[in-house]
Design a protein around this motif. Structure first.
Motif, PDB file in Angstrom:
ATOM      1  N   ASP A 230       0.818  -1.212   0.000  1.00  0.00           N
ATOM      2  CA  ASP A 230       0.000   0.000   0.000  1.00  0.00           C
ATOM      3  C   ASP A 230       0.853   1.263   0.000  1.00  0.00           C
ATOM      4  O   ASP A 230       0.322   2.367   0.121  1.00  0.00           O
ATOM      5  N   SER A 231       2.158   1.107  -0.153  1.00  0.00           N
ATOM      6  CA  SER A 231       3.054   2.254  -0.264  1.00  0.00           C
ATOM      7  C   SER A 231       3.219   2.615  -1.736  1.00  0.00           C
ATOM      8  O   SER A 231       3.907   1.917  -2.493  1.00  0.00           O
ATOM      9  N   LYS A 232       2.568   3.697  -2.154  1.00  0.00           N
ATOM     10  CA  LYS A 232       2.695   4.147  -3.543  1.00  0.00           C
ATOM     11  C   LYS A 232       4.146   4.485  -3.855  1.00  0.00           C
ATOM     12  O   LYS A 232       4.639   4.228  -4.966  1.00  0.00           O
TER      13      LYS A 232
ATOM     14  N   PRO B 177      -4.912  -0.823  -2.018  1.00  0.00           N
ATOM     15  CA  PRO B 177      -5.368   0.044  -0.924  1.00  0.00           C
ATOM     16  C   PRO B 177      -4.942  -0.536   0.422  1.00  0.00           C
ATOM     17  O   PRO B 177      -4.750  -1.747   0.578  1.00  0.00           O
ATOM     18  N   ARG B 178      -4.809   0.330   1.378  1.00  0.00           N
ATOM     19  CA  ARG B 178      -4.324  -0.080   2.688  1.00  0.00           C
ATOM     20  C   ARG B 178      -5.208  -1.146   3.331  1.00  0.00           C
ATOM     21  O   ARG B 178      -4.720  -2.052   4.014  1.00  0.00           O
ATOM     22  N   GLU B 179      -6.522  -1.032   3.112  1.00  0.00           N
ATOM     23  CA  GLU B 179      -7.421  -2.005   3.747  1.00  0.00           C
ATOM     24  C   GLU B 179      -7.280  -3.401   3.151  1.00  0.00           C
ATOM     25  O   GLU B 179      -7.784  -4.367   3.717  1.00  0.00           O
ATOM     26  N   HIS B 180      -6.593  -3.537   2.021  1.00  0.00           N
ATOM     27  CA  HIS B 180      -6.324  -4.852   1.445  1.00  0.00           C
ATOM     28  C   HIS B 180      -4.961  -5.388   1.869  1.00  0.00           C
ATOM     29  O   HIS B 180      -4.565  -6.459   1.413  1.00  0.00           O
TER      30      HIS B 180
ATOM     31  N   ALA C 281       0.717   2.815  10.468  1.00  0.00           N
ATOM     32  CA  ALA C 281       1.655   3.728   9.847  1.00  0.00           C
ATOM     33  C   ALA C 281       0.932   4.911   9.238  1.00  0.00           C
ATOM     34  O   ALA C 281      -0.225   4.828   8.875  1.00  0.00           O
ATOM     35  N   ALA C 282       1.649   6.034   9.125  1.00  0.00           N
ATOM     36  CA  ALA C 282       1.080   7.193   8.473  1.00  0.00           C
ATOM     37  C   ALA C 282       0.888   6.899   6.998  1.00  0.00           C
ATOM     38  O   ALA C 282       1.669   6.186   6.381  1.00  0.00           O
ATOM     39  N   THR C 283      -0.167   7.443   6.411  1.00  0.00           N
ATOM     40  CA  THR C 283      -0.459   7.242   5.006  1.00  0.00           C
ATOM     41  C   THR C 283      -0.002   8.468   4.232  1.00  0.00           C
ATOM     42  O   THR C 283      -0.338   9.586   4.580  1.00  0.00           O
TER      43      THR C 283
ATOM     44  N   ALA D  99      -4.214   7.802  -4.532  1.00  0.00           N
ATOM     45  CA  ALA D  99      -4.482   6.558  -5.241  1.00  0.00           C
ATOM     46  C   ALA D  99      -5.760   5.907  -4.743  1.00  0.00           C
ATOM     47  O   ALA D  99      -6.524   5.335  -5.509  1.00  0.00           O
ATOM     48  N   ALA D 100      -6.000   5.986  -3.423  1.00  0.00           N
ATOM     49  CA  ALA D 100      -7.224   5.407  -2.867  1.00  0.00           C
ATOM     50  C   ALA D 100      -8.447   6.126  -3.401  1.00  0.00           C
ATOM     51  O   ALA D 100      -9.462   5.498  -3.720  1.00  0.00           O
ATOM     52  N   ARG D 101      -8.355   7.463  -3.520  1.00  0.00           N
ATOM     53  CA  ARG D 101      -9.494   8.198  -4.053  1.00  0.00           C
ATOM     54  C   ARG D 101      -9.727   7.849  -5.516  1.00  0.00           C
ATOM     55  O   ARG D 101     -10.850   7.822  -5.988  1.00  0.00           O
ATOM     56  N   THR D 102      -8.642   7.576  -6.256  1.00  0.00           N
ATOM     57  CA  THR D 102      -8.787   7.229  -7.660  1.00  0.00           C
ATOM     58  C   THR D 102      -9.528   5.919  -7.825  1.00  0.00           C
ATOM     59  O   THR D 102     -10.366   5.755  -8.716  1.00  0.00           O
ATOM     60  N   LEU D 103      -9.222   4.942  -6.952  1.00  0.00           N
ATOM     61  CA  LEU D 103      -9.861   3.628  -7.058  1.00  0.00           C
ATOM     62  C   LEU D 103     -11.270   3.618  -6.513  1.00  0.00           C
ATOM     63  O   LEU D 103     -12.063   2.743  -6.845  1.00  0.00           O
ATOM     64  N   ALA D 104     -11.597   4.564  -5.629  1.00  0.00           N
ATOM     65  CA  ALA D 104     -12.909   4.545  -4.996  1.00  0.00           C
ATOM     66  C   ALA D 104     -13.989   4.865  -6.013  1.00  0.00           C
ATOM     67  O   ALA D 104     -13.836   5.703  -6.872  1.00  0.00           O
ATOM     68  N   SER D 105     -15.116   4.173  -5.911  1.00  0.00           N
ATOM     69  CA  SER D 105     -16.247   4.438  -6.805  1.00  0.00           C
ATOM     70  C   SER D 105     -17.524   4.188  -6.034  1.00  0.00           C
ATOM     71  O   SER D 105     -17.589   3.324  -5.176  1.00  0.00           O
TER      72      SER D 105
END
Length: 287
Positions: A75-77, A116-119, A208-210, A217-223
């Motif tokens: 989850d580290s871009k 994503p971090r939750e994965h 960890a801090a995001t 990237a998380a906002r890009t994947l969110a739908s």
């Protein structure tokens, strides 16, 4: 041909601060957890801890089968883009770590994927276990960790809403009411993406801090969830699923009484000051 998935994460409580990493090697065909690695590494930054997690995961996979192709999921871009060659490595402390990771396997045998971090909760949990053990002056215990997680395959996890830290209670209540209203309309409530809402994750006392890149990237994947077809029955609650879900989970929520930091909207507990209850807090506890 056998194929491995390496999931890795690292965290620092302070950035820089007490840091640790976690890595897991997964059989890509079966989803079986093959190896877990975690370590408290002392004072370091998030990025150093993430690279250390990557190194540990790649080494563990190579020990199993040096000829197997490896898919790294993190989850580290920053790490994913740098190791994929799309971003330059400018920080002098990152260059030797990246070079070391690139040299574990021949070129082309390892591919990198941002998730994503939750994965990435398995590796995140291991990193937090390592940091917790380091805080106690102990070594991470791999036996206890392996016994704690033999859950469904993490290779294809169900979509989850990104979670965020708890914050202002008023904002959280407003967000919860909005999410509940959206849930009654048939959409999935996103209770973890604003201040004031806490998501119960079960293990780990810190995360960890995001980075800004990860959040973008998380906002890009969110739908948004698709609207139900015309005439389709609405679910009674804010989500729908197959009827056979097994035994329901029970959550017990415990409220901490007020401390001197509560009126200042400040956190108490691990990683900072841990004040006792104030006079108001003792009265709350008695009630």
């Amino acid at each position: 041909m056998r194929e491995f998935i390496v999931e890795a994460d690292g965290g620092s409580r302070g950035n820089p601060g007490p840091a640790g990493y976690g890595s897991v090697v997964i059989d890509a065909a079966t989803g079986e957890t093959l190896v877990e690695r975690a370590e408290y590494i002392g004072i370091a930054t998030n990025n150093v801890a993430e690279y250390r997690g990557l190194l540990a995961g790649l080494r563990a996979a190579r020990e199993l089968d040096p000829a197997a192709p490896v898919r790294v999921r993190m989850d580290s871009k920053l790490v994913v883009e740098q190791m994929s060659g799309r971003w330059k490595i400018k920080h002098p402390g990152m260059k030797p770590l990246a070079a070391e990771a690139a040299g574990i396997y021949p070129p082309g045998q390892v591919t990198y994927e941002w998730i994503p971090r939750e994965h990435n909760k398995h590796a995140d949990r291991l990193a937090n276990e390592a940091m917790d053990a380091g805080k106690r002056g102990e070594q991470w215990d791999p036996g206890a960790s392996m016994a704690a997680l033999n859950a469904p395959s993490p290779v294809s996890p169900a979509p989850r809403t990104p979670s965020g830290p708890p914050g202002d209670a008023t904002a959280g209540a407003a967000k919860a009411r909005q999410a509940l209203a959206e849930g009654r309309a048939g959409s999935t409530p996103a209770l973890g993406d604003a201040a004031g809402t806490a998501t119960v994750t079960g293990t780990g006392t810190g995360t960890a801090a995001t980075s800004d890149a990860d959040r973008r990237a998380a906002r890009t994947l969110a739908s948004p969830s698709p609207a139900p077809a015309s005439g389709q029955a609405q679910p009674a609650v804010g989500w729908g699923a197959a009827p056979d879900l097994g035994a329901p989970a029970t959550f017990v929520l415990l409220r901490h009484g007020e401390t001197p930091l509560t009126p200042e909207k400040r956190f108490s507990g691990s990683g900072g000051s841990d004040p006792a209850l104030s006079a108001v807090g003792r009265e709350q506890a008695e009630r």
